[in-house]
Design an enzyme around this catalytic site. Structure first.
Site, PDB file in Angstrom:
ATOM      1  N   ASP A 119       0.803  -1.228   0.000  1.00  0.00           N
ATOM      2  CA  ASP A 119       0.000   0.000   0.000  1.00  0.00           C
ATOM      3  C   ASP A 119       0.833   1.275   0.000  1.00  0.00           C
ATOM      4  O   ASP A 119       0.273   2.375   0.064  1.00  0.00           O
ATOM      5  CB  ASP A 119      -0.944   0.011   1.203  1.00  0.00           C
ATOM      6  CG  ASP A 119      -2.073  -0.989   1.048  1.00  0.00           C
ATOM      7  OD1 ASP A 119      -2.585  -1.130  -0.076  1.00  0.00           O
ATOM      8  OD2 ASP A 119      -2.434  -1.635   2.051  1.00  0.00           O
ATOM      9  N   ASP A 178      -6.794  -4.640  -5.328  1.00  0.00           N
ATOM     10  CA  ASP A 178      -6.395  -3.312  -4.870  1.00  0.00           C
ATOM     11  C   ASP A 178      -4.988  -2.940  -5.328  1.00  0.00           C
ATOM     12  O   ASP A 178      -4.659  -1.757  -5.487  1.00  0.00           O
ATOM     13  CB  ASP A 178      -6.424  -3.228  -3.342  1.00  0.00           C
ATOM     14  CG  ASP A 178      -7.597  -3.917  -2.680  1.00  0.00           C
ATOM     15  OD1 ASP A 178      -8.025  -4.973  -3.184  1.00  0.00           O
ATOM     16  OD2 ASP A 178      -8.059  -3.428  -1.635  1.00  0.00           O
TER      17      ASP A 178
END
Length: 398
Positions: A119, A178
């Site tokens: 991330d 994601d």
């Protein structure tokens, strides 16, 4: 004859105008919503700024008492608040936003050396990446490149993918949809450094995602479990969706956004084709409500009690605006779809009243229903992509 021609021309204009009215039955109240957003975030900044030197200082959502929940820099959402401040700077042309945007951006400096999570693309590209739209800075360039180096340590060459989470009892090498959102950072790093390594890793990951993550109807799985030596798929699961074979709403938005970015950066036709397929899946889904704000999963029951996900809608709208810009006249239907989403998000049903919602912009987002967290609450990434969508809407109309 001249009279007939003039009448025909006038009739054509009337019909064309009527068609435009049908496509744009309402106009997005751009100036009004930007002004309201700025007022909300000015109040938020005033409220949370005293916490900036604490370990947890970045607003993510709200708690059961309606108070802002703050997180530290290693939370995956830590870059969105700085990014929202940058977009308010761009949208309002008010220099007062630049100082706090810079301050919250620089607080994320040490993330560039963190290889513990995929991330980092969210965290750094949304903060430093947006800062570089405003500021020429070799120091900020260096942060982008170093973060890309850290992210590249999670790349498995034999499998051709970037590992999302660390290995666990459940998954050997989990890769989530994601992760498409973190590829923008890699493309950016190659532009800055001239080192094609980052570009090549991004393309490899995108190709493997395109090959393995999607079903025949163009919906995507959430989690794929890879064998890093062979590249074989061991399992296809969900983590935040309704079921392994369901279409988790935010996951579909991540895929749409990610492949749109990949087309922008590579001009590879297969990425544009996939983005269009995902957009059509979302746009034409029989379970999409009339206001175009999806239920938290496209396979969830269509009831008044089923939570909506404004964050998925905001991500989708932002991606659609960019997608439409690559398609000429054909892109108008995706721009119109984005407009409809934004009209709903800007309405009182989803946009918070002044000084409510802990000063977040959007209501009714969902974090993870299977884990019982962040259900029907504001989320900082919903606000971020809403503001980004406004910015892209502005640029398209200019």
């Amino acid at each position: 004859m001249k009279t007939l021609i003039k009448f025909s021309s006038l009739l054509f204009i009337v019909i064309l105008n009527q068609a435009c009215k049908e496509n744009h039955s309402e106009t997005l109240p751009y100036d009004d919503i930007v002004q309201k957003s700025a007022k909300q975030y000015a109040k938020m900044h005033q409220t949370i700024y005293p916490e900036i030197n604490n370990k947890k200082f970045i607003p993510r959502t709200i708690n059961d008492k309606g108070q802002p929940t703050l997180v530290g820099i290693y939370d995956w959402t830590s870059g969105f608040y700085a990014g929202s401040l940058w977009y308010l700077n761009f949208l309002t042309a008010d220099s007062k936003w630049e100082k706090p945007a810079l301050e919250y951006t620089k607080k994320l400096d040490s993330i560039q050396y963190w290889g513990g999570n995929h991330d980092v693309g969210f965290i750094i590209e949304c903060s430093y990446g947006n800062a570089l739209k405003k500021t020429v800075s070799k120091a900020f360039d260096s942060v982008i490149v170093q973060t890309a180096k850290s992210l590249a340590t999670r790349f498995h060459p034999k499998a051709g993918i970037i590992q999302s989470w660390n290995a666990s009892k459940k998954w050997n090498c989990p890769v989530i949809i994601d992760n498409m959102m973190n590829l923008e950072l890699l493309f950016h790093a190659t532009k800055i450094s001239g080192d094609s390594t980052y570009y090549d890793i991004a393309v490899s990951h995108a190709d493997k995602t395109l090959e393995n993550h999607f079903r025949p109807d163009n919906s995507s799985y959430h989690v794929l479990n890879y064998d890093v030596e062979t590249g074989d798929i061991l399992n296809r699961n969900t983590h935040q969706g309704l079921a392994d074979d369901s279409a988790w709403a935010r996951g579909q938005a991540w895929g749409l956004y990610g492949f749109t970015v990949c087309y922008r950066e590579t001009k590879k036709p297969n990425y544009l084709k996939q983005a269009i397929k995902i957009a059509d899946y979302i746009k034409n889904h029989p379970n999409l409500p009339n206001d175009k704000i999806p239920y938290w999963d496209y396979n969830a029951s269509a009831t008044n009690e089923t939570p909506r996900d404004a964050s998925a809608a905001a991500i989708t709208a932002s991606a659609l605006y960019e997608l439409s810009s690559f398609m000429g006249v054909e892109g108008e239907k995706y721009e119109n779809f984005a407009d409809k989403i934004m009209l709903s998000l800007s309405s009182p049903n989803y946009f918070a009243d002044k000084a409510t919602n802990a000063n977040f912009l959007l209501k009714h987002s969902v974090g993870s229903i299977p884990h019982g967290v962040e259900i029907d609450v504001p989320l900082n990434y919903a606000d971020y992509y809403f503001l980004e969508a406004l910015y892209r809407h502005k640029n398209i109309n200019q």
